[in-house]
Motif scaffolding. Structure first.
Motif, PDB file in Angstrom:
ATOM      1  N   LYS B 121      -1.846  -5.119  -0.239  1.00 23.69           N
ATOM      2  CA  LYS B 121      -0.948  -4.979  -1.386  1.00 23.69           C
ATOM      3  C   LYS B 121       0.037  -3.852  -1.079  1.00 23.69           C
ATOM      4  O   LYS B 121      -0.015  -3.265  -0.004  1.00 23.69           O
ATOM      5  CB  LYS B 121      -1.752  -4.577  -2.635  1.00 23.69           C
ATOM      6  CG  LYS B 121      -2.703  -5.626  -3.179  1.00 23.69           C
ATOM      7  CD  LYS B 121      -3.584  -5.017  -4.256  1.00 23.69           C
ATOM      8  CE  LYS B 121      -4.531  -6.029  -4.859  1.00 23.69           C
ATOM      9  NZ  LYS B 121      -3.871  -6.995  -5.747  1.00 23.69           N
ATOM     10  N   SER B 122       0.869  -3.547  -2.055  1.00 19.77           N
ATOM     11  CA  SER B 122       1.819  -2.456  -1.847  1.00 19.77           C
ATOM     12  C   SER B 122       1.077  -1.116  -1.848  1.00 19.77           C
ATOM     13  O   SER B 122      -0.074  -1.027  -2.310  1.00 19.77           O
ATOM     14  CB  SER B 122       2.859  -2.453  -2.965  1.00 19.77           C
ATOM     15  OG  SER B 122       2.243  -2.059  -4.170  1.00 19.77           O
ATOM     16  N   GLU B 125       0.182  -0.263  -5.387  1.00 18.90           N
ATOM     17  CA  GLU B 125      -0.927  -1.051  -5.951  1.00 18.90           C
ATOM     18  C   GLU B 125      -2.274  -0.650  -5.360  1.00 18.90           C
ATOM     19  O   GLU B 125      -3.309  -0.726  -6.012  1.00 18.90           O
ATOM     20  CB  GLU B 125      -0.683  -2.548  -5.749  1.00 18.90           C
ATOM     21  CG  GLU B 125       0.255  -3.158  -6.766  1.00 18.90           C
ATOM     22  CD  GLU B 125      -0.161  -2.867  -8.218  1.00 18.90           C
ATOM     23  OE1 GLU B 125      -1.375  -2.970  -8.542  1.00 18.90           O
ATOM     24  OE2 GLU B 125       0.716  -2.515  -9.033  1.00 18.90           O
ATOM     25  N   ASN B 126      -2.264  -0.224  -4.083  1.00 23.28           N
ATOM     26  CA  ASN B 126      -3.505   0.229  -3.474  1.00 23.28           C
ATOM     27  C   ASN B 126      -4.137   1.357  -4.280  1.00 23.28           C
ATOM     28  O   ASN B 126      -5.340   1.380  -4.508  1.00 23.28           O
ATOM     29  CB  ASN B 126      -3.250   0.707  -2.041  1.00 23.28           C
ATOM     30  CG  ASN B 126      -3.629  -0.340  -1.016  1.00 23.28           C
ATOM     31  OD1 ASN B 126      -4.801  -0.467  -0.660  1.00 23.28           O
ATOM     32  ND2 ASN B 126      -2.653  -1.116  -0.578  1.00 23.28           N
ATOM     33  N   ALA B 128      -3.210   2.254  -7.413  1.00 25.15           N
ATOM     34  CA  ALA B 128      -3.330   1.916  -8.843  1.00 25.15           C
ATOM     35  C   ALA B 128      -4.527   0.997  -9.119  1.00 25.15           C
ATOM     36  O   ALA B 128      -5.035   0.938 -10.240  1.00 25.15           O
ATOM     37  CB  ALA B 128      -2.042   1.239  -9.319  1.00 25.15           C
ATOM     38  N   TYR B 129      -4.994   0.327  -8.069  1.00 31.53           N
ATOM     39  CA  TYR B 129      -6.022  -0.709  -8.221  1.00 31.53           C
ATOM     40  C   TYR B 129      -7.262  -0.221  -8.975  1.00 31.53           C
ATOM     41  O   TYR B 129      -7.681  -0.815  -9.973  1.00 31.53           O
ATOM     42  CB  TYR B 129      -6.419  -1.224  -6.835  1.00 31.53           C
ATOM     43  CG  TYR B 129      -7.323  -2.418  -6.858  1.00 31.53           C
ATOM     44  CD1 TYR B 129      -6.799  -3.692  -7.065  1.00 31.53           C
ATOM     45  CD2 TYR B 129      -8.696  -2.277  -6.680  1.00 31.53           C
ATOM     46  CE1 TYR B 129      -7.624  -4.799  -7.093  1.00 31.53           C
ATOM     47  CE2 TYR B 129      -9.535  -3.377  -6.705  1.00 31.53           C
ATOM     48  CZ  TYR B 129      -8.994  -4.638  -6.915  1.00 31.53           C
ATOM     49  OH  TYR B 129      -9.816  -5.723  -6.943  1.00 31.53           O
ATOM     50  N   ARG B 132      -6.629   0.504 -12.649  1.00 30.76           N
ATOM     51  CA  ARG B 132      -6.580  -0.703 -13.489  1.00 30.76           C
ATOM     52  C   ARG B 132      -7.995  -1.225 -13.756  1.00 30.76           C
ATOM     53  O   ARG B 132      -8.312  -1.626 -14.867  1.00 30.76           O
ATOM     54  CB  ARG B 132      -5.759  -1.793 -12.801  1.00 30.76           C
ATOM     55  CG  ARG B 132      -4.281  -1.439 -12.684  1.00 30.76           C
ATOM     56  CD  ARG B 132      -3.482  -2.695 -12.386  1.00 30.76           C
ATOM     57  NE  ARG B 132      -2.317  -2.430 -11.556  1.00 30.76           N
ATOM     58  CZ  ARG B 132      -1.177  -1.924 -12.004  1.00 30.76           C
ATOM     59  NH1 ARG B 132      -1.038  -1.625 -13.290  1.00 30.76           N
ATOM     60  NH2 ARG B 132      -0.176  -1.718 -11.190  1.00 30.76           N
ATOM     61  N   LYS B 139       1.444   2.254 -18.289  1.00 30.42           N
ATOM     62  CA  LYS B 139       2.218   2.239 -17.044  1.00 30.42           C
ATOM     63  C   LYS B 139       2.561   3.664 -16.575  1.00 30.42           C
ATOM     64  O   LYS B 139       2.435   4.004 -15.408  1.00 30.42           O
ATOM     65  CB  LYS B 139       3.510   1.448 -17.286  1.00 30.42           C
ATOM     66  CG  LYS B 139       4.239   1.087 -16.030  1.00 30.42           C
ATOM     67  CD  LYS B 139       5.290   0.023 -16.289  1.00 30.42           C
ATOM     68  CE  LYS B 139       6.179  -0.164 -15.069  1.00 30.42           C
ATOM     69  NZ  LYS B 139       7.413   0.568 -15.135  1.00 30.42           N
ATOM     70  N   GLN B 164       6.721   0.455  -2.835  1.00 29.00           N
ATOM     71  CA  GLN B 164       6.516  -0.986  -2.979  1.00 29.00           C
ATOM     72  C   GLN B 164       6.303  -1.690  -1.650  1.00 29.00           C
ATOM     73  O   GLN B 164       6.039  -2.884  -1.600  1.00 29.00           O
ATOM     74  CB  GLN B 164       7.707  -1.617  -3.731  1.00 29.00           C
ATOM     75  CG  GLN B 164       7.855  -1.117  -5.171  1.00 29.00           C
ATOM     76  CD  GLN B 164       6.528  -1.108  -5.949  1.00 29.00           C
ATOM     77  OE1 GLN B 164       5.721  -2.043  -5.837  1.00 29.00           O
ATOM     78  NE2 GLN B 164       6.299  -0.069  -6.733  1.00 29.00           N
ATOM     79  N   ARG B 182      -6.580   6.512  -2.693  1.00 27.79           N
ATOM     80  CA  ARG B 182      -7.165   5.479  -3.549  1.00 27.79           C
ATOM     81  C   ARG B 182      -8.528   5.945  -4.081  1.00 27.79           C
ATOM     82  O   ARG B 182      -8.862   5.753  -5.245  1.00 27.79           O
ATOM     83  CB  ARG B 182      -7.336   4.192  -2.730  1.00 27.79           C
ATOM     84  CG  ARG B 182      -7.798   2.998  -3.521  1.00 27.79           C
ATOM     85  CD  ARG B 182      -7.841   1.774  -2.638  1.00 27.79           C
ATOM     86  NE  ARG B 182      -8.926   1.852  -1.659  1.00 27.79           N
ATOM     87  CZ  ARG B 182      -9.037   1.058  -0.598  1.00 27.79           C
ATOM     88  NH1 ARG B 182      -8.128   0.132  -0.356  1.00 27.79           N
ATOM     89  NH2 ARG B 182     -10.049   1.174   0.230  1.00 27.79           N
TER      90      ARG B 182
END
Lengths: 239, 273
Positions: B121-122, B125-126, B128-129, B132, B139, B164, B182
């Motif tokens: 992933k971006s 996103e890595n 943020a994963y 979430r 956000k 991104q 992460r």
């Protein structure tokens, strides 16, 4: 850490490096011992040519110090010694500094011996200096033996003899002060004798330091500036 | 100063280092043993992992250091035929207790592996994963936490402008720092690092080591490493394991200059074997 333990690395080259450096320290020790012995012989026998030789050959000791220092730097940079190996390398670096200074003291004695050889002899001082010198030669020889064998018991025993040397030095000092205050003409000569005695006493201190490095290498304990008696008691209790 | 308390026991790199028994305890192993089927891999390990410190496990291959590390967040649950004895405690609570939620445990005890394993992933996103998954949906909050984590992982300056992009476009060293970002995004209490720098070049390795040093102010770090000099550089305490047994556990400074056990001395001086 015993001396047998210097070897047995998986990397044999490391064994060779340590062994070769250790041997060079022993050679340097032998050379320094010879310098001290010759300086004393020259002093008590008023042998000015031997004295001259001692005074001018200190450069050999100095160059050995530089060479061993460099080898130690290489070992640290290339082998990254740890634990007992690290302590051995650190002890070698410190030992050669003390050996070099012993060499300097022998050189000093040589220089004073050159001067004193031309002056009238006072047998009393020379016999006192010989006595002190014999004690100093013994402590130096035994400290180097303790280093060669990494023998802690002998290092403790030898280091303790430095006290007797200091006492002997005090005796010489008192006699010199007395005679110089009684006979002003003897002051110049008396001062030279005093510097010789001082140099010998310092050699005893350096030899004691070498004993302390042996204890540090083997036991991992720094006994400088601590209660020597306590360190000895702990060692005796352990063994 | 007496001979019993050499300077090295009290001061390390110019700062006070408590004796290990005076440290606040984060994790504890008590007579902890592990069996792969009939074969015993860990033997009655008892040790305290101090809080906000870096603890390193060293030892030859197969000594059980990674196995022990994996027990700390139950990664071995996935291995068949493993049986355990003894206790593994996190802040006094048994990690293997019946009421423990393993997902929750792994959130509290994060892990980073030898090979960087970013998601496909971006970069954004890595990191943020995990947030979430934790249910964070605001956000703005996610953006703030991603930035915070990347800054803490010393990666923000290099990737801040290209969040991104796909994580696989980063170098190996950057990927490993991304994985650490992460892991810390969800603010674990303990960070387990299993040879985190063994696949990296020397400069990336130093960056990871610097990062570990930074992280310990907030996290308890446990690191497994084959590289003894790395253990010496980054850790406050070091445990030496051999054939599944804990041979020696002491302040790193002490262990690398004056170990008590001959086996430790032989290993760290390269005489083992």
């Amino acid at each position: 850490m015993s001396i047998q333990n210097v070897g047995q690395h998986i990397l044999h080259q490391f064994d060779d490096d340590l062994e070769s450096t250790r041997n060079k320290v022993l050679n340097m020790g032998g050379l320094v011992e010879k310098q001290v012995e010759n300086s004393l012989l020259a002093l008590v026998n008023s042998d000015s040519s031997l004295a001259e030789q001692v005074a001018t050959s200190d450069y050999q000791v100095n160059s050995m110090e530089v060479a061993i220092d460099e080898e130690c730097n290489h070992i640290i940079a290339l082998r990254q010694p740890a634990a007992g190996d690290l302590r051995l390398v650190v002890a070698i670096i410190k030992t050669i500094t003390d050996l070099e200074r012993i060499g300097d003291e022998a050189e000093k004695i040589g220089r004073y011996a050159v001067d004193l050889a031309t002056e009238e002899r006072n047998e009393m001082y020379f016999s006192e200096l010989k006595l002190l010198g014999d004690q100093v030669k013994t402590i130096l020889r035994e400290s180097l033996d303790a280093f060669a064998r990494m023998d802690v018991a002998s290092a403790f025993r030898t280091a303790a003899t430095d006290k007797a040397i200091n006492k002997e030095y005090d005796v010489i000092m008192r006699k010199l002060v007395k005679s110089m205050s009684e006979d002003r003409a003897s002051v110049e000569r008396g001062l030279k004798v005093m510097w010789c005695a001082r140099a010998l006493e310092r050699i005893g201190d350096h030899a004691k330091n070498i004993c302390e490095y042996v204890i540090f290498t083997v036991e991992g304990k720094d006994v400088r500036h601590t209660s020597f008696q306590q360190a000895l008691a702990e060692f005796q209790e352990k063994s | 100063m007496t001979i019993d308390t050499p300077v090295s026991d009290q001061v390390f790199h110019g700062k006070e280092l408590k004796k290990i028994e005076d440290e606040e305890i984060c994790m504890q192993c008590k007579d902890f043993s592990l069996f792969y089927g009939a074969k015993q891999a860990l033997f009655d390990i008892t040790m305290n992992i101090p809080s906000s410190r870096v603890t390193a496990f060293i030892g030859p291959s197969g000594c059980g250091k990674s196995t022990l590390l994996r027990c700390m967040n139950r990664m071995n649950d996935l291995v068949d035929g493993v049986t355990l004895k003894g206790e593994m405690l996190l802040r006094g609570e048994d990690v293997y207790g019946r009421s423990v939620n393993v997902t929750d445990l792994r959130r509290r005890v994060g892990m980073v592996f030898q090979k960087p394993n970013p998601f496909p992933k971006s970069i954004f996103e890595n990191v943020a994963y995990g947030l979430r998954l934790q249910g964070v949906s605001n956000k703005r909050e996610i953006e703030d936490r991603v930035e915070w984590s990347l800054k803490r992982a010393a990666l923000w300056d290099e990737v801040g402008g290209r969040l991104q992009e796909n994580a696989f476009e980063l170098s190996g060293g950057q990927q490993q720092r991304l994985v650490i970002a992460r892991a810390i995004a969800i603010q674990p209490e303990v960070l387990l690092l299993d040879e985190p720098a063994s696949a990296l070049d020397p400069i990336s390795t130093l960056k990871i080591e610097e990062l570990i040093f930074e992280l310990k102010s907030q996290y308890t770090v446990v690191i497994v490493t084959h590289n003894m000099q790395q253990a010496a550089r980054v850790s406050d305490y070091t445990a030496f394991l051999y054939l599944g047994e804990l041979i020696e556990f002491d302040a790193t400074d002490k262990l690398f200059t004056n170990p008590k056990e001959k086996k430790t001395e032989d290993y760290i001086t390269g005489r083992y074997g």
